[in-house]
Design a protein around this motif. Structure first.
Motif, PDB file in Angstrom:
ATOM      1  N   GLU A   1       0.963  -1.259   0.138  1.00 23.27           N
ATOM      2  CA  GLU A   1      -0.133  -0.148   0.086  1.00 23.27           C
ATOM      3  C   GLU A   1       0.563   1.056  -0.051  1.00 23.27           C
ATOM      4  OE1 GLU A   1      -3.380   2.231   3.091  1.00 23.27           O
ATOM      5  OE2 GLU A   1      -2.522  -0.358   2.755  1.00 23.27           O
ATOM      6  N   PHE A   2       0.629   2.446  -1.051  1.00 24.05           N
ATOM      7  CA  PHE A   2       1.864   3.311  -1.498  1.00 24.05           C
ATOM      8  C   PHE A   2       0.821   4.297  -0.187  1.00 24.05           C
ATOM      9  CE2 PHE A   2       2.250   1.100  -4.675  1.00 24.05           C
ATOM     10  CZ  PHE A   2       4.012   1.396  -4.850  1.00 24.05           C
ATOM     11  N   VAL A   3       1.362   5.224   0.490  1.00 26.34           N
ATOM     12  CA  VAL A   3       1.039   5.990   1.247  1.00 26.34           C
ATOM     13  C   VAL A   3       1.599   7.529   0.383  1.00 26.34           C
ATOM     14  CG1 VAL A   3       0.853   7.493   3.789  1.00 26.34           C
ATOM     15  CG2 VAL A   3       1.188   5.392   3.386  1.00 26.34           C
ATOM     16  N   LYS A   4       0.967   8.632   0.203  1.00 28.11           N
ATOM     17  CA  LYS A   4       0.934  10.230  -0.678  1.00 28.11           C
ATOM     18  C   LYS A   4       0.855  10.624   0.597  1.00 28.11           C
ATOM     19  CE  LYS A   4      -0.417  12.274  -4.212  1.00 28.11           C
ATOM     20  NZ  LYS A   4      -0.072  13.868  -3.622  1.00 28.11           N
ATOM     21  N   VAL A   5       2.870  11.381   0.512  1.00 31.28           N
ATOM     22  CA  VAL A   5       2.825  12.405   1.632  1.00 31.28           C
ATOM     23  C   VAL A   5       2.666  13.280   0.436  1.00 31.28           C
ATOM     24  CG1 VAL A   5       4.900  13.606   2.434  1.00 31.28           C
ATOM     25  CG2 VAL A   5       4.791  10.846   1.581  1.00 31.28           C
ATOM     26  N   LYS A   6       1.876  14.577   0.934  1.00 35.21           N
ATOM     27  CA  LYS A   6       1.831  15.571   0.888  1.00 35.21           C
ATOM     28  C   LYS A   6       2.722  16.706   0.571  1.00 35.21           C
ATOM     29  CE  LYS A   6      -3.680  15.773   1.041  1.00 35.21           C
ATOM     30  NZ  LYS A   6      -4.546  16.323   2.182  1.00 35.21           N
ATOM     31  N   TYR A   7       2.580  17.641  -0.123  1.00 29.55           N
ATOM     32  CA  TYR A   7       3.844  19.256   0.417  1.00 29.55           C
ATOM     33  C   TYR A   7       3.710  20.020   0.275  1.00 29.55           C
ATOM     34  CZ  TYR A   7       3.096  20.025  -5.364  1.00 29.55           C
ATOM     35  OH  TYR A   7       1.929  19.987  -6.412  1.00 29.55           O
ATOM     36  N   PHE A   8       4.547  21.179   0.647  1.00 27.51           N
ATOM     37  CA  PHE A   8       4.104  21.893   1.170  1.00 27.51           C
ATOM     38  C   PHE A   8       5.099  23.528   0.045  1.00 27.51           C
ATOM     39  CE2 PHE A   8       5.499  26.313   3.843  1.00 27.51           C
ATOM     40  CZ  PHE A   8       3.990  26.152   4.171  1.00 27.51           C
ATOM     41  N   ASP A   9       4.261  24.464  -0.481  1.00 23.28           N
ATOM     42  CA  ASP A   9       4.864  25.448  -1.512  1.00 23.28           C
ATOM     43  C   ASP A   9       4.222  26.275  -1.712  1.00 23.28           C
ATOM     44  OD1 ASP A   9       6.670  25.674  -3.554  1.00 23.28           O
ATOM     45  OD2 ASP A   9       5.393  24.962  -4.716  1.00 23.28           O
ATOM     46  N   LEU A  10       4.751  27.079  -0.981  1.00 19.79           N
ATOM     47  CA  LEU A  10       4.722  28.911  -1.294  1.00 19.79           C
ATOM     48  C   LEU A  10       5.546  29.450  -2.359  1.00 19.79           C
ATOM     49  CD1 LEU A  10       3.942  29.942   2.601  1.00 19.79           C
ATOM     50  CD2 LEU A  10       2.185  29.174   0.497  1.00 19.79           C
ATOM     51  N   ALA A  11       4.637  30.530  -3.203  1.00 18.72           N
ATOM     52  CA  ALA A  11       5.072  31.238  -4.449  1.00 18.72           C
ATOM     53  C   ALA A  11       5.103  32.456  -4.200  1.00 18.72           C
ATOM     54  CB  ALA A  11       4.927  30.750  -5.138  1.00 18.72           C
ATOM     55  N   LEU A  12       6.608  33.256  -4.649  1.00 19.39           N
ATOM     56  CA  LEU A  12       5.943  34.697  -4.607  1.00 19.39           C
ATOM     57  C   LEU A  12       6.091  35.576  -5.862  1.00 19.39           C
ATOM     58  CD1 LEU A  12       7.823  37.878  -1.708  1.00 19.39           C
ATOM     59  CD2 LEU A  12       7.688  37.123  -4.646  1.00 19.39           C
ATOM     60  N   LYS A  13       4.959  36.003  -5.849  1.00 21.62           N
ATOM     61  CA  LYS A  13       5.557  37.090  -7.870  1.00 21.62           C
ATOM     62  C   LYS A  13       5.322  38.329  -7.173  1.00 21.62           C
ATOM     63  CE  LYS A  13       4.127  34.196 -11.314  1.00 21.62           C
ATOM     64  NZ  LYS A  13       2.652  33.732 -12.094  1.00 21.62           N
ATOM     65  N   LYS A  14       6.082  39.239  -7.598  1.00 23.95           N
ATOM     66  CA  LYS A  14       6.373  40.676  -7.296  1.00 23.95           C
ATOM     67  C   LYS A  14       6.206  41.042  -8.840  1.00 23.95           C
ATOM     68  CE  LYS A  14       8.601  44.306  -5.703  1.00 23.95           C
ATOM     69  NZ  LYS A  14       9.729  44.323  -3.895  1.00 23.95           N
ATOM     70  N   TRP A  15       5.139  42.317  -9.226  1.00 23.21           N
ATOM     71  CA  TRP A  15       5.621  43.496  -9.889  1.00 23.21           C
ATOM     72  C   TRP A  15       4.930  44.827  -9.587  1.00 23.21           C
ATOM     73  CZ3 TRP A  15       1.323  40.612  -8.257  1.00 23.21           C
ATOM     74  CH2 TRP A  15      -0.009  40.234  -8.367  1.00 23.21           C
ATOM     75  N   VAL A  16       5.508  45.735 -10.424  1.00 22.43           N
ATOM     76  CA  VAL A  16       5.153  47.522 -10.236  1.00 22.43           C
ATOM     77  C   VAL A  16       3.878  47.593 -10.925  1.00 22.43           C
ATOM     78  CG1 VAL A  16       6.290  49.416 -10.672  1.00 22.43           C
ATOM     79  CG2 VAL A  16       7.574  47.753 -11.029  1.00 22.43           C
ATOM     80  N   SER A  17       2.661  48.260 -10.415  1.00 21.48           N
ATOM     81  CA  SER A  17       1.557  48.114 -10.421  1.00 21.48           C
ATOM     82  C   SER A  17       1.320  49.632 -11.263  1.00 21.48           C
ATOM     83  CB  SER A  17       0.582  48.062  -9.117  1.00 21.48           C
ATOM     84  OG  SER A  17       0.472  48.735  -8.212  1.00 21.48           O
ATOM     85  N   LYS A  18       1.957  51.076 -10.308  1.00 22.70           N
ATOM     86  CA  LYS A  18       1.941  52.792 -10.486  1.00 22.70           C
ATOM     87  C   LYS A  18       3.007  52.681  -9.919  1.00 22.70           C
ATOM     88  CE  LYS A  18      -2.512  52.722  -9.129  1.00 22.70           C
ATOM     89  NZ  LYS A  18      -3.152  53.279  -7.061  1.00 22.70           N
ATOM     90  N   ALA A  19       3.225  53.559 -11.483  1.00 24.63           N
ATOM     91  CA  ALA A  19       4.352  54.886 -11.051  1.00 24.63           C
ATOM     92  C   ALA A  19       3.841  56.622 -10.768  1.00 24.63           C
ATOM     93  CB  ALA A  19       5.401  54.725 -12.851  1.00 24.63           C
TER      94      ALA A  19
END
Length: 212
Positions: A1-19
């Protein structure tokens, strides 16, 4: 029997919205970039100044930072860190939820209590100000990363390490801005063009008066 291990993954995106450009008389020009953070690479948000404006103008850039839970475990972005590039500065009054660690580093914990379920996102913003200087032109690249994270399983992020300032991981991203100066030649042509338009329109008015 296989046990599926869940993973943790946070990602970040950055951009310029205004000048945001504020002139000496208080008039303001706000330019929306329309960027979303998905541009690859993101083009610099450009501001062009006239030479006589350099010391009297205030130029600010508003950046958006988005955290996305791309994993299978709910978790928190406990702290975000922003690295201020040469040419820009942090003004505390513009950023009440950020604090300055040193001349080039600021942090915020405003997302620390936001539980991100898989697929969830949250956004924060930061405003940085151009340092007025006749030599301070060109592209300035602002980076931000997740500096502290947490989940109830104490599972490390699967593809990035918080607070290691390692470019290429998905918990760190940059957003470039550019400040330039208009040449005198361009301004001269613009002025001549306006003068011609004024003369032509005046001529039309005079002709109409005489005809009538």
């Amino acid at each position: 029997e296989f046990v599926k291990v869940k993973y943790f993954d946070l990602a970040l995106k950055k951009w310029v919205s205004k000048a945001i450009v504020t002139n000496e008389d208080g008039s303001q020009t706000v330019t929306e970039t329309g960027h979303t953070g998905d541009e690859d690479p993101e083009p610099p948000a450009k501001v062009d100044l006239g030479r006589q404006d350099i010391n009297n103008v205030t130029v600010k850039f508003e950046f958006q930072i988005k955290i996305t839970n791309e994993g299978e475990i709910a978790g928190y972005a406990k702290e975000l860190k922003d690295y201020i590039p040469d040419g820009l500065k942090f003004v505390a009054e513009d950023n009440p939820q950020w604090k300055q660690i040193d001349e080039k580093t600021i942090t915020t914990d405003q997302t620390k209590d936001i539980l991100l379920q898989p697929g969830d996102t949250t956004e924060v913003e930061v405003v940085l100000t151009w340092i007025n200087d006749s030599e301070n032109f060109g592209v300035m690249d602002n980076w931000a990363e997740i500096s502290k994270d947490h989940n109830d399983f104490n599972s490390p992020d699967i593809d990035s390490t918080p607070d290691n300032n390692k470019k290429g991981e998905d918990d760190i991203d940059d957003a470039p801005v550019s400040v330039g100066v208009q040449t005198g030649q361009i301004r001269t042509f613009t002025t001549i063009g306006l003068a011609v338009l004024v003369i032509l329109s005046s001529g039309v008015v005079l002709i109409k008066k005489f005809v009538l």
